[in-house]
Design a protein around this motif. Structure first.
Motif, mmCIF file in Angstrom:
data_model
loop_
_atom_site.group_PDB
_atom_site.id
_atom_site.type_symbol
_atom_site.label_atom_id
_atom_site.label_comp_id
_atom_site.label_asym_id
_atom_site.label_seq_id
_atom_site.Cartn_x
_atom_site.Cartn_y
_atom_site.Cartn_z
ATOM 1 N N ILE A 77 0.865 -1.168 0.000
ATOM 2 C CA ILE A 77 0.000 0.000 0.000
ATOM 3 C C ILE A 77 0.901 1.217 0.000
ATOM 4 O O ILE A 77 1.780 1.359 0.852
ATOM 5 C CB ILE A 77 -0.937 0.004 1.214
ATOM 6 N N ASP A 92 0.616 5.460 -0.447
ATOM 7 C CA ASP A 92 -0.269 6.626 -0.496
ATOM 8 C C ASP A 92 -1.740 6.213 -0.494
ATOM 9 O O ASP A 92 -2.561 6.769 -1.221
ATOM 10 C CB ASP A 92 0.040 7.494 -1.726
ATOM 11 N N GLU A 121 -3.074 3.581 -1.672
ATOM 12 C CA GLU A 121 -3.463 2.797 -2.844
ATOM 13 C C GLU A 121 -2.836 1.409 -2.766
ATOM 14 O O GLU A 121 -1.641 1.273 -2.525
ATOM 15 C CB GLU A 121 -2.985 3.507 -4.108
ATOM 16 N N ILE A 144 -1.298 -1.701 -4.347
ATOM 17 C CA ILE A 144 -0.572 -2.021 -5.573
ATOM 18 C C ILE A 144 -0.289 -3.519 -5.565
ATOM 19 O O ILE A 144 0.211 -4.061 -4.570
ATOM 20 C CB ILE A 144 0.730 -1.206 -5.678
ATOM 21 N N ARG A 175 5.070 4.256 -11.953
ATOM 22 C CA ARG A 175 3.620 4.240 -12.190
ATOM 23 C C ARG A 175 3.288 3.862 -13.625
ATOM 24 O O ARG A 175 2.565 4.540 -14.333
ATOM 25 C CB ARG A 175 2.981 5.577 -11.843
ATOM 26 N N GLN A 194 -10.882 -4.627 -8.612
ATOM 27 C CA GLN A 194 -11.614 -3.986 -7.524
ATOM 28 C C GLN A 194 -11.633 -4.982 -6.373
ATOM 29 O O GLN A 194 -11.899 -6.173 -6.595
ATOM 30 C CB GLN A 194 -13.031 -3.660 -7.984
#
Length: 72
Positions: free
Chosen positions: A17, A19, A21, A23, A56, A64
């Motif tokens: 994780i 920020d 988010e 990954i 990125r 999801q």
């Protein structure tokens, strides 16, 4: 750390994780300690993981996933 002969090499799912988010990187080569399940990555693999996360790049796909709170 156990010797390399005691470890098995396989492809793993690497998650982190950053920020806030999640990954996910699939098919990451790692050595697995059979007693503890701990994953060990070569320096080259770590460099590639860092590059994927920091640059990125466009993801292969987007998933999801539900998030649950442990403390209710």
């Amino acid at each position: 750390m156990p010797s390399e002969t005691e470890q098995s090499e396989t492809l793993v799912l690497y998650t982190l994780i950053q920020d806030g988010e999640l990954i996910v990187v699939e098919n990451v080569p790692a050595r697995i300690d059979p007693e503890t399940g701990e994953q060990f990555f070569s320096p080259q693999t770590v460099e590639r993981l860092q590059s994927i996360v920091w640059d990125r790049r466009r993801p292969a796909r987007i998933i999801q996933t539900p998030v649950y709170e442990f403390a209710s």
